[in-house]
Design a protein around this motif. Sequence first.
Motif, short mmCIF file in Angstrom:
data_model
loop_
_atom_site.label_atom_id
_atom_site.label_comp_id
_atom_site.label_asym_id
_atom_site.label_seq_id
_atom_site.Cartn_x
_atom_site.Cartn_y
_atom_site.Cartn_z
N ILE A 899 59.99 30.68 30.13
CA ILE A 899 59.66 29.08 30.09
C ILE A 899 58.30 29.36 30.99
O ILE A 899 57.22 28.44 31.23
N SER A 900 57.61 30.90 31.57
CA SER A 900 56.86 31.53 32.49
C SER A 900 55.72 31.10 31.75
O SER A 900 54.45 30.95 31.46
N HIS A 901 55.68 31.59 30.12
CA HIS A 901 54.63 31.47 29.35
C HIS A 901 54.30 30.28 28.60
O HIS A 901 52.70 29.81 29.22
N ILE A 902 54.70 29.62 28.68
CA ILE A 902 54.64 28.19 28.58
C ILE A 902 54.24 27.28 29.70
O ILE A 902 53.04 26.84 29.62
N ALA A 903 55.02 27.72 30.68
CA ALA A 903 53.81 27.17 31.84
C ALA A 903 52.58 27.14 32.05
O ALA A 903 51.90 26.50 32.34
N ASN A 904 51.83 29.12 31.79
CA ASN A 904 50.92 29.49 31.77
C ASN A 904 49.78 28.32 30.85
O ASN A 904 48.77 28.55 31.20
N GLU A 905 50.76 28.61 29.30
CA GLU A 905 49.83 27.89 28.52
C GLU A 905 49.94 26.41 29.36
O GLU A 905 48.67 26.22 28.66
N LEU A 906 50.59 25.51 29.56
CA LEU A 906 50.45 24.74 30.09
C LEU A 906 49.41 24.14 31.28
O LEU A 906 49.08 23.25 31.55
N ARG A 933 48.53 19.87 22.52
CA ARG A 933 49.05 21.47 22.99
C ARG A 933 49.94 20.38 24.30
O ARG A 933 51.08 20.96 24.33
N LEU A 934 49.16 20.12 25.04
CA LEU A 934 49.33 19.85 26.74
C LEU A 934 50.90 18.75 26.16
O LEU A 934 52.33 19.33 27.09
N SER A 935 51.33 17.71 25.72
CA SER A 935 52.44 17.36 25.21
C SER A 935 53.41 18.26 24.39
O SER A 935 53.93 18.19 25.11
N ASP A 936 52.88 19.32 23.76
CA ASP A 936 53.77 20.10 23.37
C ASP A 936 54.73 20.93 23.95
O ASP A 936 55.66 21.61 24.16
N PHE A 937 53.60 21.60 24.66
CA PHE A 937 54.03 22.46 26.23
C PHE A 937 54.89 21.92 27.09
O PHE A 937 56.16 22.13 27.68
N GLN A 938 54.82 20.12 27.63
CA GLN A 938 55.43 19.88 28.44
C GLN A 938 57.33 19.19 27.83
O GLN A 938 57.79 19.68 28.54
N SER A 939 56.86 19.45 26.09
CA SER A 939 58.49 19.14 25.78
C SER A 939 58.93 20.33 25.84
O SER A 939 60.09 19.99 25.53
N MET A 940 58.42 21.63 25.37
CA MET A 940 59.20 22.60 25.22
C MET A 940 59.84 23.42 26.57
O MET A 940 61.05 23.69 26.67
N LEU A 941 58.60 22.87 27.13
CA LEU A 941 59.28 23.19 28.83
C LEU A 941 61.00 22.34 28.69
O LEU A 941 61.76 23.21 30.01
N ILE A 942 60.66 21.12 28.86
CA ILE A 942 61.78 20.68 29.52
C ILE A 942 63.36 20.82 28.33
O ILE A 942 64.13 21.00 29.33
N THR A 943 62.92 21.35 27.14
CA THR A 943 63.96 21.81 26.82
C THR A 943 64.27 22.88 26.91
O THR A 943 65.85 23.84 27.12
N LEU A 944 63.49 24.24 27.47
CA LEU A 944 64.16 25.12 27.97
C LEU A 944 64.49 25.38 28.74
O LEU A 944 65.68 25.50 28.97
N ASN A 945 63.85 24.15 29.98
CA ASN A 945 64.38 23.88 31.88
C ASN A 945 65.92 23.83 31.31
O ASN A 945 67.14 24.65 31.90
#
Length: 953
Positions: A899-906, A933-945
């Motif tokens: 989550i931390s890594h994806i948040a940084n990329e976001l 990429r922004l949209s993909d990272f947002q979706s990944m964050l929701i799933t991981l959280n």
Amino acid sequence: MSNSDITISKSFEPSTIEAYWGPEWEKRGYARTTLDPRRPNFAIQLPPPNVTGTLHMGHAFNQTIMDGLARYHRMRGDNTLWVPGMDHAGIATQIIVERQLDAQNQSRQALGQKRFIERVHQWKKESSSTITRQIRRLGASTDWSREYFTMDEGMSRAVIDVFVRLYQQGLIYRGKRLVNWDPELGTAISDLEVVSEEEDGNLWYIRYPLSDGSGYITLATTRPETMLGDVAVMVHPQDERYTALIGKTLTLPLVGRKIPIITDDYVEPKFGTGVVKVTPAHDFNDYKVGKRHGLAQIIVLTSDAKINNNAPVVYRGLDRYDARKRIVSDLAALGLLESIKPHRLVVPRGDRTRSIIEPMLTDQWFVAMSRPAPEGTFHPGQSITQTSLDVVRRGQIKFVPENWTTTYYQWLENIQDWCISRQLWWGHQIPAWYTDDGQVFVAHSEADALAQARAQAYNGELKRDKDVLDTWFSSALVPFSSLGWPKLTLELEHFLPSAVLVTGFDIIFFWVARMVMMTTHFTDKVPFHTVYVHGLVRDAEGQKMSKSRGNTLDPIDIIDGIDLETLVNKRLTGLMNPKQAALIEQKTRETFPSGIPAYGTDALRFTMASIATLGRNVNFDLARCEGYRNFCNKLWNATRFVLLKCEGYDCGIVAYPGDFRSIDTLNFSPADRWLVSLLQRVEVNIEQGFSDYRFDNIASAIYKFIWDEYCDWYIELAKVQLEIGTPTQQRSTRRTLLTVLEIILRLAHPLIPFITEALWQKVAPLIGQYPVGTASGNASIMMQSYPLSASERIDEQAEAWIAELKAIVNACRNLRSQIKLEPATRVRLVAGVNVTRLREFSPYVRALARLSEVEVLEDKAELDKQAFGAPVALVGTIKMALKVEINITTERKRLTQKISHIANELAKCNAKLQNKNFLARAPAAIVDQEQKRLSDFQSMLITLNNQLGRLSS
């Protein structure tokens, strides 16, 4: 039928298969054509390789395409003729034999023409089979019984007949014209055989004194030695600097001849001093100027580029460049050399000898390109050039890719008369005889020439013209001379025009256009309907393959393999530059530290097919050969599996007469129907690929269907069906495995003939193609029909069923990957709530996703409970979760880090998209990519959280 009859070796060994089937096909005569009037006709000409030649990557490329087409049409049932031949290659062959003589301290002049020709024939006999052996290694299914050599009796007879007819029609003439002359060879050569390269040179500024003693005029030249043949100097008519001098005369330095000052629009006032010397006998542009102004033509060079007797005595016999030094020195001594300045100039060199070409005024034979054909020919009143343009414009011949049509037009629209005589000893001697007083008689034989002379009251002896014809003259006749012309043969009736010519763009002018000219003029037919123009084969980096670069590859070395030391020595052979040799050796050792392994013919052919796009050049990478060698292994192992599971079992097929196993009780699964349905679509794509000459698309379709669908999916599904299915289902599965495999082999055969033949020999008896051990004339895949699509067998429902199954299996595999499960670890899957579909899928999913169990739940609440804390995937309305014991603390830590890594990329994406400079300067595609990429990272964050939240509850 025993296991020994059917089973195949554990590993694919291409050399063994190739060594057997290549000669076997030829011995059985499978490539020999039929002449059945009820069948369509397909013919293709092998561009005749030079008798001096050896196989190179270009041959491997175009012969893969040609053989693919020939095998395809033969299997389609067409009367198929692939005509092989060999070109006598006049210049190239004479060079080779002369160099052999030179190494033995001999010369052709010392031997004399008769003995020299005998020596050439001896060498040809010894070495001409080299390239045909190599062509055979590529699996070329040519009709070798029809192989010709352009100096054969029949071909020579056609050459003489064409020459005589063209002469009688006024379309061949002899005249003194300026031609490209190679001093090393001592012959005229074609414009197309001249390579013009920019090199460093000089401009010599020379003073030409006015004859009245009033001063001098300075001009610049790049070739001082030709001034000995000057007949004028010229200036531009509007160049005010020289207006007062026009009409005056100059005294030619070193020679003393008076020459006029003339005007001509050809002069470029800004070049040099704006004054140009005129030497009509040694410059193509000056030749045209001389014709316009009626100037004399003074030849000052001999055929070996030495100064002749038309020059002052002090220069006679000097080589042209020695004469240049002497002339420049003498001019300087007389105070007539004003200056020497460096200058970049275009230097014409012969493509064979690399000798600098001299424009030379000589007597030569020409074909008139623009002269109207007379009455009694097929196209009276129209030139052969115009006819050749018209047949393409009317669509009787098409180029693939189409852009080469423009190139063809441009050359023909600017064509000059074709110089067809060569001052060589090897070739078709010109059928012309001369009287002592210069009369010429063109005839089929000396007896015919004598008869003509006697009719003109000439009773003396005749001497035959010593010149031979340009090699391309005889090659231009190949489309009809190789089929028996001038006789009206059945082959001419069936196979002219041929279907397609496969060739490189580099001989559109040399060969393609000239075949169109000659064939349309003498037969009133086009030579071929299509010209498929392929590009040059380059290395993996897109560099042209050449010995000087050290990046050449011999296709036979790829087929058989070659060790490093042999490869290094091969690449260094003949290199004189030690520094260059050291670089090539280093590069070779770095690129091929273990040499080149044996990939086999099929892997090489499939590689060539896969890169056969419609672009100009193709890049060849050995890594592709490795991949397609693996592909052959995959097909081999898949066949071994099928034979293992089917031989000795009821496969629902009548195997051969006398075997009446029932085919009435079959029950095909959705997987069986899907495979057959997909096969129909693949067959459509492949048929379109052959129609469009898109071998890359054919190769891609075959590769994907065999590797991805048949091997990776269907065989795995079949394993499940063979394990748990009813006898009827098992019988249906075996039938599908066998019949589709047999069709696959036929589909792939035109591209990879050896492996498909070897495997078909094992598969065919099981489906009743022919009994084991028979000597049937059709007991070869070559003689089977090519598969064609049956639209009624397309099953969209089965395709949708498999698509859903694939999605579920892939989702399970992704879940396994997320939690980094080892392949051997089997876990339980819980899934719901589409019970009916899941129960159909569960046996397949369990096997393909390596699961211990698939538990199907109807109750959504129970499913959510079971899935709590587990990796979850959603496919349509189906929810799945892997039940695996996990360390909650470790999993929380993993999820938190991710989550931390994806948040940084976001955050980085947000920063970019809020940066006005980035938005203003970046291309729209880059901005779109960042937004995705922004949209993909947002979706990944929701799933991981969500996953972390479930673990924390």
